[in-house]
Structures are given as structure tokens and as C-alpha cells.
Design an enzyme around this catalytic site. Sequence first.
Site, short mmCIF file in Angstrom:
data_model
loop_
_atom_site.label_atom_id
_atom_site.label_comp_id
_atom_site.label_asym_id
_atom_site.label_seq_id
_atom_site.Cartn_x
_atom_site.Cartn_y
_atom_site.Cartn_z
N ASN A 152 0.88 -1.16 0.00
CA ASN A 152 0.00 0.00 0.00
C ASN A 152 0.92 1.22 0.00
OD1 ASN A 152 -2.03 -1.92 0.56
ND2 ASN A 152 -1.88 -1.56 2.76
N HIS A 165 7.45 0.30 2.99
CA HIS A 165 7.35 -1.11 3.34
C HIS A 165 6.29 -1.81 2.50
CE1 HIS A 165 3.93 0.57 5.55
NE2 HIS A 165 3.44 -0.65 5.64
N CYS A 198 -0.26 -16.22 -21.58
CA CYS A 198 0.69 -16.27 -22.69
C CYS A 198 0.03 -15.72 -23.96
CB CYS A 198 1.18 -17.69 -22.93
SG CYS A 198 2.36 -18.28 -21.70
N HIS A 239 6.46 -18.35 -20.00
CA HIS A 239 5.47 -18.92 -19.08
C HIS A 239 6.11 -19.40 -17.77
CE1 HIS A 239 1.77 -20.75 -17.79
NE2 HIS A 239 2.52 -21.73 -17.31
N HIS A 292 -0.21 -18.19 -14.81
CA HIS A 292 0.98 -17.42 -15.16
C HIS A 292 1.10 -16.31 -14.12
CE1 HIS A 292 3.21 -16.04 -19.02
NE2 HIS A 292 3.53 -15.12 -18.11
N GLU A 308 -20.28 0.06 -7.51
CA GLU A 308 -19.23 -0.94 -7.52
C GLU A 308 -19.46 -1.99 -6.42
OE1 GLU A 308 -18.69 2.28 -7.78
OE2 GLU A 308 -17.36 2.63 -9.49
ZN ZN Z 1 1.58 -18.46 -19.56
#
Ligand code: ZN
Length: 335
Positions: A152, A165, A198, A239, A292, A308
Site C-alpha cells: 500500500n 514497506h 501467454c 510462461h 501465469h 461498484e
Molecule cells: Zn503463460
Amino acid sequence: MPELRKDPVLGRWIIIARERGKRPSDFVIVESPGSGGFCPLCPGNENTTPNEVLAYGRESNIINSPGWKVRVVPNKYPALVIEGDLNREGEGLYDKMNGIGAHEVVVESPNHDDVFSELPSEHMIMIFKAFQVRIKDLEHDDRFRYVLVFKNYGKAAGASLEHSHSQLVALPVLPRKIESELAGALTYYNYKERCVYCDIISQELKQDIRVVCKNEYFITITPFAPRTPFEMWILPIRHSSAYHEQDDRQLASLAEIFSESLCRLDACIPKVPYNFVLHTQPLRSPHMDHFHWHFEIVPKLTSIAGFEWGSGFYINPMPPEEAASYLRESLERIS
Ligand SMILES: [Zn+2]
Ligand SMILES: [Zn+2]
Ligand SMILES: [Zn+2]
């Protein structure tokens, strides 16, 4: 002891971290005083934090002494506690368990006023290394299923201490967001026999309208459907589902692109508060062909309001193609 409770409809876990004697009036928002005052993360104050679990750069071998460059300590006010058993149990139709976990603070620099994005590359590498080492260590604890690494930056993004931090939270359950990403990626993989990330990378490279920058091993893009203006994702080009398995050369490349991406963001909107999170495979999981690992950087520019909250829809006033073009041009404008 904090308690984990599961929403019986959504399957989402929440943490009840009761603080003794909290009354409604304690939640009234008071503007906190600005800078200054005592900082528990500064060198010389090591004895005011719990015992360190990792330190880099110190020449002496006296733990909890100054001289470090990066230091990891358990959070003094953890959301989850390390001691105890999970005690999974039901209460009628509800599920709950003890709030067991690890909550650690990665102190990114000994200098109180240092800013993460401006740290030299060699220094940033130590921080990314610390994330890896802590993930590998926490993986040995069978009670934990996931380690979430996040930062944050800026009060609006939730930073309670000024000193630079980031944090790690080891959790006994898979976070809902990770579960959704794993499930979505697996569905795509089962259908196409390719990793969706990918595929995203190769399409983004071809289209070249949402690429912010790239280097030998990494690419930064503004995602096709971002939640906020200037949201960025950093992904390894080759990957890999496990962040903690990246070698030192890859970490150096990561430090370089991370700093460039944040500097570009800062050049567009100086000192913008942001959060970043690492999404990687669950602990003790075998390699995944469908997932990934990546970092998501989300600037705090819009507030989450009723729509939201109620719908899960985000309204983003800036198309990612425009954000990417601002980010690409930002450093050139300044120099
Ligand atoms: Zn991938
Ligand atoms: Zn400090
Ligand atoms: Zn993600």
C-alpha cells in the site's frame, strides 16, 4: 484470536479481528496527523518490532541491530496470528476457523524517506528476493495455502506507516480472487490448450496499443478491462506459474521493469497512491500450465462507491489504450 468466517452463499472468507473494547465511536474517522513522530521501522528502533525473520545487507551478525538494507519482521498488529490450530468447525450452516496465518512487514529501506520506485535496482532486487525467500519458508507450514504479497503506497491506498514497506500475509485458505483467476485460466486452458496469459502477451505485443514497456524477461501492459485508470500488469514473457522460482537474472529484470513502470506512472500523476499485489500459484502446488504469475498495480484514483459495491462492476473513466499511450510518453515528456 481472530476468526475466519465463510459467507455461505459466495464462499468468500472474511477475517473478524476483534480488538478489545472497540466501540462504535472508535470508528469515527479522524484526520491523522501528518508526518513526523516515532517510526518503529527506522534503524535504531529494531527492538520495538517483533524479532526479525530476515535481514539483508548487515555486516555484523547481531540480529535486530542496525546496518540492514532490507528487513522482514512479523507485523506487531497482525490480521492473523501464527500460533495455534485451525480448528475448522461448523456453527449450524456456517463455517468458521481460527484466524491462523502469518502477517509480515518487509521494510524496504533503512532510510525513512526513501520511495520504493526510486530505489536503485540492486536494492530493489533484495526486496523481490525477500518476497521469494519468505514464500519458500512459509510454504513449509502445512496450515497455509497461499501467501499474498502486497504493498500500500500512500495514505489513500491504506498505508498506515510512512516508512517504505510492503507486506506478506500467509493464509489458511485460497483467496477468492486467486480462486477465480485459477478457475478462469483453467477453463480457457481446457478449451484452447494454451495459457490465457501467454496468449494475452502475444496479442498485446502484436497489437502494441496497451504495452507500456518491456525488457528481456518482462512486459508491462494496461489490461484490456482495467478497474481503474492506469492499472498495470507486469508479467514474465516466458510462461511460469511460480514467482518464487525466478532466478537472479529474472529478478534483476523484474526490478528494472517495476521501477520503470512506477516512474512512468509517477511522471503522469506525481505521488499517486497505489496498491500492488502479487498473484502466483498456491503453496506446494505443482507447476501449472494454465496459470501465469504476475503483479497487478492499481493506482488509487477512483473511490469504490455504491454501484461498484453492489454490482462488482467498475466504472473506469480512462480507456487502457489511452492510459498506455500516456505512460509510454510520460518519461520522454520529462526528459
Ligand atoms: Zn503463460
Ligand atoms: Zn522510519
Ligand atoms: Zn491477477
